[in-house]
Design a protein around this motif. Structure first.
Motif, PDB file in Angstrom:
ATOM      1  N   SER A  57      47.969  36.268  74.024  1.00 19.41           N
ATOM      2  CA  SER A  57      47.521  37.125  75.124  1.00 19.41           C
ATOM      3  C   SER A  57      48.622  37.385  76.141  1.00 19.41           C
ATOM      4  O   SER A  57      48.745  38.500  76.659  1.00 19.41           O
ATOM      5  N   GLU A  58      49.422  36.364  76.450  1.00 16.91           N
ATOM      6  CA  GLU A  58      50.450  36.561  77.471  1.00 16.91           C
ATOM      7  C   GLU A  58      51.509  37.553  77.019  1.00 16.91           C
ATOM      8  O   GLU A  58      52.114  38.244  77.844  1.00 16.91           O
ATOM      9  N   TYR A  59      51.736  37.669  75.718  1.00 18.87           N
ATOM     10  CA  TYR A  59      52.696  38.647  75.204  1.00 18.87           C
ATOM     11  C   TYR A  59      52.041  40.017  75.039  1.00 18.87           C
ATOM     12  O   TYR A  59      52.693  41.048  75.229  1.00 18.87           O
ATOM     13  N   ILE A  60      50.763  40.037  74.700  1.00 18.81           N
ATOM     14  CA  ILE A  60      50.028  41.296  74.611  1.00 18.81           C
ATOM     15  C   ILE A  60      50.011  41.996  75.964  1.00 18.81           C
ATOM     16  O   ILE A  60      50.130  43.224  76.059  1.00 18.81           O
ATOM     17  N   GLU A  61      49.905  41.216  77.034  1.00 16.27           N
ATOM     18  CA  GLU A  61      49.835  41.787  78.377  1.00 16.27           C
ATOM     19  C   GLU A  61      51.135  42.465  78.799  1.00 16.27           C
ATOM     20  O   GLU A  61      51.135  43.270  79.727  1.00 16.27           O
ATOM     21  N   THR A  62      52.237  42.155  78.118  1.00 13.95           N
ATOM     22  CA  THR A  62      53.516  42.792  78.466  1.00 13.95           C
ATOM     23  C   THR A  62      53.666  44.173  77.849  1.00 13.95           C
ATOM     24  O   THR A  62      54.606  44.897  78.187  1.00 13.95           O
ATOM     25  N   GLY A  63      52.762  44.527  76.927  1.00 12.03           N
ATOM     26  CA  GLY A  63      52.865  45.810  76.233  1.00 12.03           C
ATOM     27  C   GLY A  63      51.800  46.802  76.659  1.00 12.03           C
ATOM     28  O   GLY A  63      51.132  46.632  77.679  1.00 12.03           O
ATOM     29  N   ILE A  64      51.653  47.833  75.843  1.00  7.19           N
ATOM     30  CA  ILE A  64      50.655  48.882  76.085  1.00  7.19           C
ATOM     31  C   ILE A  64      49.442  48.589  75.211  1.00  7.19           C
ATOM     32  O   ILE A  64      49.551  48.573  73.976  1.00  7.19           O
ATOM     33  N   PRO A  65      48.276  48.337  75.800  1.00  7.88           N
ATOM     34  CA  PRO A  65      47.095  48.006  74.994  1.00  7.88           C
ATOM     35  C   PRO A  65      46.654  49.191  74.136  1.00  7.88           C
ATOM     36  O   PRO A  65      46.624  50.337  74.607  1.00  7.88           O
ATOM     37  N   LEU A  66      46.308  48.896  72.881  1.00  4.85           N
ATOM     38  CA  LEU A  66      45.844  49.933  71.956  1.00  4.85           C
ATOM     39  C   LEU A  66      44.431  49.641  71.448  1.00  4.85           C
ATOM     40  O   LEU A  66      43.581  50.507  71.410  1.00  4.85           O
ATOM     41  N   HIS A  67      44.216  48.397  70.983  1.00  5.61           N
ATOM     42  CA  HIS A  67      42.923  47.990  70.423  1.00  5.61           C
ATOM     43  C   HIS A  67      42.467  48.988  69.356  1.00  5.61           C
ATOM     44  O   HIS A  67      41.330  49.464  69.357  1.00  5.61           O
ATOM     45  N   ALA A  68      43.390  49.311  68.454  1.00  2.96           N
ATOM     46  CA  ALA A  68      43.122  50.299  67.410  1.00  2.96           C
ATOM     47  C   ALA A  68      43.060  49.609  66.048  1.00  2.96           C
ATOM     48  O   ALA A  68      43.636  48.533  65.838  1.00  2.96           O
ATOM     49  N   ASP A  69      42.350  50.220  65.124  1.00  2.00           N
ATOM     50  CA  ASP A  69      42.301  49.706  63.757  1.00  2.00           C
ATOM     51  C   ASP A  69      43.691  49.729  63.140  1.00  2.00           C
ATOM     52  O   ASP A  69      44.497  50.640  63.407  1.00  2.00           O
ATOM     53  N   ILE A  70      43.958  48.757  62.297  1.00  2.00           N
ATOM     54  CA  ILE A  70      45.265  48.661  61.645  1.00  2.00           C
ATOM     55  C   ILE A  70      45.308  49.625  60.469  1.00  2.00           C
ATOM     56  O   ILE A  70      44.548  49.499  59.507  1.00  2.00           O
ATOM     57  N   THR A  71      46.212  50.596  60.556  1.00  2.85           N
ATOM     58  CA  THR A  71      46.460  51.523  59.452  1.00  2.85           C
ATOM     59  C   THR A  71      47.965  51.671  59.278  1.00  2.85           C
ATOM     60  O   THR A  71      48.729  51.519  60.248  1.00  2.85           O
ATOM     61  N   SER A  72      48.393  51.971  58.073  1.00  2.00           N
ATOM     62  CA  SER A  72      49.826  52.133  57.820  1.00  2.00           C
ATOM     63  C   SER A  72      50.375  53.324  58.598  1.00  2.00           C
ATOM     64  O   SER A  72      51.499  53.288  59.120  1.00  2.00           O
ATOM     65  N   GLU A  73      49.580  54.394  58.706  1.00  2.00           N
ATOM     66  CA  GLU A  73      50.041  55.592  59.410  1.00  2.00           C
ATOM     67  C   GLU A  73      50.301  55.305  60.886  1.00  2.00           C
ATOM     68  O   GLU A  73      51.315  55.744  61.449  1.00  2.00           O
ATOM     69  N   LEU A  74      49.416  54.545  61.513  1.00  2.00           N
ATOM     70  CA  LEU A  74      49.599  54.240  62.933  1.00  2.00           C
ATOM     71  C   LEU A  74      50.801  53.324  63.145  1.00  2.00           C
ATOM     72  O   LEU A  74      51.597  53.534  64.073  1.00  2.00           O
ATOM     73  N   LEU A  75      50.947  52.315  62.290  1.00  2.00           N
ATOM     74  CA  LEU A  75      52.095  51.414  62.421  1.00  2.00           C
ATOM     75  C   LEU A  75      53.407  52.177  62.271  1.00  2.00           C
ATOM     76  O   LEU A  75      54.358  51.946  63.026  1.00  2.00           O
ATOM     77  N   ILE A  76      53.467  53.092  61.315  1.00  2.00           N
ATOM     78  CA  ILE A  76      54.684  53.868  61.105  1.00  2.00           C
ATOM     79  C   ILE A  76      54.972  54.747  62.319  1.00  2.00           C
ATOM     80  O   ILE A  76      56.112  54.807  62.815  1.00  2.00           O
TER      81      ILE A  76
END
Length: 277
Positions: A145-164
């Motif tokens: 959580s402490e590292y997640i808070e340093t980024g931009i929250p997405l809370h999105a389903d994991i897909t190859s297209e989004l990761l790319i």
């Protein structure tokens, strides 16, 4: 004056009520442990247990001064617990309000695991062939959580297209790490702790040092795709495996993530901890 045996109800109904009472208490504690599992609250609980043990030892060994100090601190313990565990208590109350406190939380069943594996492998293969730099961390038991808070929250389903798309150069989120939490992309553009180990090769860049640094302080798995060479690496439990083929990468990822598939090791895999010679 009634005898001791007369104060206890040994009837079957009373026994059943007592059993249900104990089971309910056990179930509530079990669910509370599940709520704080993977968060910093686990470490805080360990600290509380140490304080309790010290307090007991002061009585056993008649440590009067220490006992006096502990007695001054412990009365504020309940208020301290509320303050320290505020995020966990808030999350528990939110889940209770949604009727999800006792809901099943294990989302990574066999089919879902295979889908997640497929999405990660497909995206890593795509980025490796095109030398698109990437840094993907997967949360396990230790919370990130402490590292997640340093980024931009997405809370999105994991897909190859989004990761790319996240790691496409010159896009707003391509710098930093993507953190996967359960079956979601929790955040992108996250900052990870850099390792200070002297055993790390000088040829390794910031991505590799960040991946190793995270593996030194958590049980997270981190996947690295080199922007310069397209080489695929993976870190887990403080170890870095470099220059993996896609078959080696999949086998290694399955082993460290799900505990399945034997690890495939050959001369191309280099442990950063191993000393030359």
């Amino acid at each position: 004056m009634p005898k001791w045996g007369e104060l206890i109800d040994f009837s079957p109904v009373a026994a059943l009520i007592n059993i249900v009472d104990v089971l309910l208490v056990w179930f509530v504690f079990y669910q509370l442990i599940k709520i704080i599992k993977g968060t910093k609250a686990v470490q805080l609980l360990k600290g509380i247990f140490v304080i309790i043990i010290v307090r007991v030892l002061t009585d056993v060994f008649s440590l009067d001064t220490l006992r006096f100090l502990m007695d001054q601190v412990l009365p504020f313990g309940f208020l301290a617990i509320i303050i320290i565990f505020q995020p966990e208590l808030r999350r528990a109350l939110e889940q209770l309000g949604r009727g999800r406190l006792f809901a099943r939380t294990n989302l990574q069943e066999d089919d879902e695991r295979e889908r997640l594996m497929g999405a990660i492998i497909k995206s890593v293969s795509y980025m490796a062939k095109r030398r698109i730099g990437a840094l993907i961390s997967i949360e396990k038991e230790t919370g990130l959580s402490e590292y997640i808070e340093t980024g931009i929250p997405l809370h999105a389903d994991i897909t190859s297209e989004l990761l790319i798309n996240i790691f496409i150069p010159n896009t707003p989120l391509h710098d930093g790490a993507v953190i996967l939490q359960k079956n979601q992309i929790a955040a992108a553009g996250c900052y990870l702790p850099l390792s200070e180990s002297s055993f790390i090769s000088k040829e390794l860049g910031t991505r590799h040092r960040a991946a190793i640094g995270l593996s030194e302080v958590t049980d997270a798995i981190t996947i690295i795709v080199s922007e310069e060479t397209g080489a695929v690496s993976i870190t887990a439990t403080g170890d870095l495996d470099r220059n993996l083929s896609m078959e080696e990468f999949e086998a290694r990822l399955r082993r460290v993530w799900f505990g399945s598939a034997p690890e495939q090791v050959d001369h191309s895999i280099w442990k950063w901890r191993r000393k030359n010679g």
